[in-house]
Design a protein around this motif. Sequence first.
Motif, mmCIF file in Angstrom:
data_model
loop_
_atom_site.group_PDB
_atom_site.id
_atom_site.type_symbol
_atom_site.label_atom_id
_atom_site.label_comp_id
_atom_site.label_asym_id
_atom_site.label_seq_id
_atom_site.Cartn_x
_atom_site.Cartn_y
_atom_site.Cartn_z
ATOM 1 N N LEU A 27 5.404 -0.012 -16.376
ATOM 2 C CA LEU A 27 4.583 0.365 -15.357
ATOM 3 C C LEU A 27 4.074 -1.050 -14.600
ATOM 4 C CD1 LEU A 27 3.043 2.499 -13.418
ATOM 5 C CD2 LEU A 27 1.169 2.343 -14.804
ATOM 6 N N ILE A 28 3.363 -1.866 -15.488
ATOM 7 C CA ILE A 28 2.747 -3.140 -15.027
ATOM 8 C C ILE A 28 3.781 -3.957 -14.441
ATOM 9 C CG2 ILE A 28 1.388 -4.977 -15.836
ATOM 10 C CD1 ILE A 28 -0.043 -2.551 -15.751
ATOM 11 N N GLN A 29 5.104 -4.110 -15.277
ATOM 12 C CA GLN A 29 6.211 -5.045 -14.988
ATOM 13 C C GLN A 29 6.750 -4.554 -13.523
ATOM 14 O OE1 GLN A 29 7.207 -7.449 -16.667
ATOM 15 N NE2 GLN A 29 9.183 -7.980 -15.457
ATOM 16 N N ILE A 30 6.697 -3.198 -13.268
ATOM 17 C CA ILE A 30 7.021 -2.836 -11.851
ATOM 18 C C ILE A 30 6.029 -3.158 -10.829
ATOM 19 C CG2 ILE A 30 7.856 -0.725 -10.480
ATOM 20 C CD1 ILE A 30 9.850 -1.351 -12.488
ATOM 21 N N MET A 31 4.902 -2.913 -11.145
ATOM 22 C CA MET A 31 3.465 -3.052 -10.408
ATOM 23 C C MET A 31 3.740 -4.654 -9.948
ATOM 24 S SD MET A 31 0.585 -0.956 -11.930
ATOM 25 C CE MET A 31 -0.705 -1.299 -10.735
ATOM 26 N N THR A 32 3.988 -5.476 -10.878
ATOM 27 C CA THR A 32 4.164 -6.992 -10.613
ATOM 28 C C THR A 32 5.471 -7.292 -9.599
ATOM 29 O OG1 THR A 32 3.451 -7.114 -12.967
ATOM 30 C CG2 THR A 32 4.148 -9.361 -11.556
ATOM 31 N N LEU A 33 6.520 -6.701 -9.706
ATOM 32 C CA LEU A 33 7.614 -6.705 -9.212
ATOM 33 C C LEU A 33 7.599 -6.303 -7.711
ATOM 34 C CD1 LEU A 33 10.857 -7.181 -9.059
ATOM 35 C CD2 LEU A 33 10.905 -4.306 -9.753
ATOM 36 N N THR A 34 6.823 -5.155 -7.318
ATOM 37 C CA THR A 34 6.567 -4.726 -6.076
ATOM 38 C C THR A 34 5.281 -5.280 -5.313
ATOM 39 O OG1 THR A 34 5.414 -2.922 -7.143
ATOM 40 C CG2 THR A 34 7.773 -2.419 -6.445
ATOM 41 N N GLY A 35 4.467 -6.039 -6.126
ATOM 42 C CA GLY A 35 3.113 -6.880 -5.317
ATOM 43 C C GLY A 35 2.083 -5.711 -5.455
ATOM 44 N N VAL A 36 2.278 -4.747 -6.031
ATOM 45 C CA VAL A 36 1.171 -3.662 -6.309
ATOM 46 C C VAL A 36 0.028 -4.335 -7.199
ATOM 47 C CG1 VAL A 36 0.364 -1.234 -6.874
ATOM 48 C CG2 VAL A 36 2.447 -1.562 -5.743
ATOM 49 N N GLU A 43 0.767 -1.152 -0.149
ATOM 50 C CA GLU A 43 -0.077 0.030 0.029
ATOM 51 C C GLU A 43 0.715 1.418 -0.094
ATOM 52 O OE1 GLU A 43 -4.101 -2.055 2.061
ATOM 53 O OE2 GLU A 43 -2.395 -0.954 3.483
ATOM 54 N N ILE A 44 2.086 1.167 0.642
ATOM 55 C CA ILE A 44 2.965 2.256 0.626
ATOM 56 C C ILE A 44 3.465 2.509 -0.673
ATOM 57 C CG2 ILE A 44 5.129 3.212 1.595
ATOM 58 C CD1 ILE A 44 4.506 2.027 4.351
ATOM 59 N N ILE A 45 3.919 1.217 -1.444
ATOM 60 C CA ILE A 45 4.426 1.643 -2.708
ATOM 61 C C ILE A 45 3.500 2.267 -3.526
ATOM 62 C CG2 ILE A 45 5.344 0.150 -4.699
ATOM 63 C CD1 ILE A 45 6.524 -1.784 -2.224
ATOM 64 N N LEU A 46 2.204 1.959 -3.448
ATOM 65 C CA LEU A 46 0.957 2.229 -4.549
ATOM 66 C C LEU A 46 0.887 3.602 -4.013
ATOM 67 C CD1 LEU A 46 -1.423 1.713 -6.375
ATOM 68 C CD2 LEU A 46 -2.666 0.798 -4.455
ATOM 69 N N GLY A 47 0.904 3.904 -2.677
ATOM 70 C CA GLY A 47 0.684 5.506 -2.344
ATOM 71 C C GLY A 47 1.814 6.231 -2.833
ATOM 72 N N VAL A 48 3.116 6.027 -3.046
ATOM 73 C CA VAL A 48 4.231 6.545 -3.658
ATOM 74 C C VAL A 48 4.191 6.747 -5.126
ATOM 75 C CG1 VAL A 48 6.696 6.501 -4.086
ATOM 76 C CG2 VAL A 48 5.916 6.037 -1.832
ATOM 77 N N MET A 49 3.594 5.782 -5.821
ATOM 78 C CA MET A 49 3.207 5.863 -7.180
ATOM 79 C C MET A 49 2.266 6.768 -7.579
ATOM 80 S SD MET A 49 3.617 1.690 -8.102
ATOM 81 C CE MET A 49 4.035 1.589 -9.729
ATOM 82 N N VAL A 50 1.043 6.538 -6.774
ATOM 83 C CA VAL A 50 0.160 7.438 -7.075
ATOM 84 C C VAL A 50 0.449 9.005 -6.945
ATOM 85 C CG1 VAL A 50 -2.416 8.386 -6.169
ATOM 86 C CG2 VAL A 50 -1.728 5.865 -6.582
#
Lengths: 430, 54
Positions: A296-305, A8-15
Motif C-alpha cells: 500500500l505504501i509503495q503504491i501510495m508513493t508511486l501515485t503521489g498520495v 486526491e482522485i486516486i486517494l478517493g478511489v483507494m478509500v
Amino acid sequence: MNMFTYTEIILGVMVLVYILAKIFKISTELSMLAAALAGSLAGGFGIPPRQIAEGSITYLDINLIFITATLFMNILKESGGIAFVVRGILKKFHKNRALLLILLTFLLLVPGALTGAGSVTVLITGGMVAVVLNYMGISKSKTAAIIFIIAGLSAAAPPVSLWAMMTAAGVNMPYVGFFMPLLIPCVVAALITIFLLGWKGEDTNIEKALQELPLPPDKMNWFKVILPFFVFLFFIFMGRQWPHSTPIIGLPLMFLFAALTSFLLSPVKLNFIKISRDTIEQLLPLIGTLTAVGILIQIMTLTGVRGLLAVTAVTLPVTLVFAGLFLMMPVSEAILMYGAAPVIGVPLVLLFNTIGLNPIVALAGLSVIWPLGDALPPTAIIGRLTVQVVGYEDSYTKFLKTCIVPAVLIMIIGTVMVIFSKHLGFLTGL
Amino acid sequence: MDFLTTIVTILYYLFIAYIVFILVLNLIKSKTWEKEILYIIVLIPFLLRLFRLK
C-alpha cells in the motif's frame, strides 16, 4: 488537471475501494491490498509487479522478528514454562495483593514487549493471568479490560515496538533512543490500569485458581525458564560490549537461539514443526497486514498520495493536531491496524520535527496511544481476541466502557509526551 | 569476523527457507480463499529473499 486534483482522485478511489471491501466483509489485510491495486489502476500504472514486489519486502525484517519472537514464546508456553511461572508467582505472593498485581503486570508485558504484538500477550499469558484475576474477585469485564489494555501497552513497549519501528523506517530515522521513552509510559500506564481496575476485589482463592491453571511438567524449573532469556540478553550484551569483534546477529536470530534453548531444555517432547505451523497460523493476520501495508505504501508513493498526505499533515495547524491525537491515533489503528504507523505516523513525525519537537519522544507518545484502537471496530482484532480468551460473554460495549478510564489516562500520557517531547528529550540518552 | 558474518547470513537463509516450507504447508492445508490469498502474498517477500532477488 493539476497535481493535487490528480492525487486526491486516486486517494478517493483507494478509500472507496477499502470501504467497499470492508462492506463485503473482506479482511483488513486484503482490503488494504485491494485499495493499493485500485490506486495503482486509477493512477494509470496498471498492476505493477515490480512495485508490488518492492512493497511486499519492506517489512520483511520486522516480520522475521515477529515470527521468531512468537516462536520463542510459544515454545516456552508449550514446554510448560509459562504455567510454571504463573503458578509460582501465585503460590508465593497470593497474600500480598499489591505485589501479585505488579508481578502479573510484568508477566503480561513481557511477551508483547519482546514480540511487538499484543495478540501474543493475550494468547501466551493472557488466559492464565485472567484465571488468577478472576479468583482475586475481579469481574470478567474488568479482567478483559486489564488484559486488553496491558496487551496493547506491551506491544508498544521496547525492545520491539512496531508502530515506532515502522514510522521511524518511514522517516529514515534509526530505531535508536526509544527504549526509555517507550518503557516508562508503558510500565506506568500498565500499573495504573491494573491497580485502577483490579485493586478492589476479594482475597485470592488460591485452591480454585491452582485447580484451573494448567499443570507444568514435573521437571520444569526456574533455570529452564530463565536460561533462554539469558541467551537472548547475552547476544544483546555481546553486540554492545564488543561491537567491533562481534558479527551483527540481529534480533530474529537472537530470538531463534532463545527459542532453540527453550526447545532443548523442555522437559516434555515438543513437535517443532507443529509449533512453527501454529505460530505462522496465529501470526498470519499480522504478517499479512505488514506485507499488505508495504505494498500500500509503495503504491501510495508511486501515485503521489503519500506526498499529498505528508504535505497536508505538515501544513495543518499544530493545535488542531495536538487536540486531535486522542481521536486520530485509535481511529487510524482501528481502520488500518499497523498500517496507521506509515500512513498517519510518518507525516505527523515530519510535522513534529519541522516545529522543533523531539521526534523520538513524540513518536513514543504516539505509539502509546495507537494500541487503544485495537478494541475498536471495524477491525477490533485484539479486543475480540481478549474477550474470547478471558471467557467474557457480556456485551462488547460494556467491555469498551470498562476500558474508558485507563484509555483516557493513556491518551493524556501520550499527548503530554508529544507536546513536551522537547523537554523529555533526555530520556532518549542521545 | 568475515567467516562469522557468512555463518550468520547462511543461518538467515536457512531460516527463511524453513519459513517458506511452513508457509507452503499451511497454504496447502488452508480451507478459505481469503487465507490462501493471504498466504500467497505473505510468501512473496520470503521467496524474493530466498532466491536472492531482493
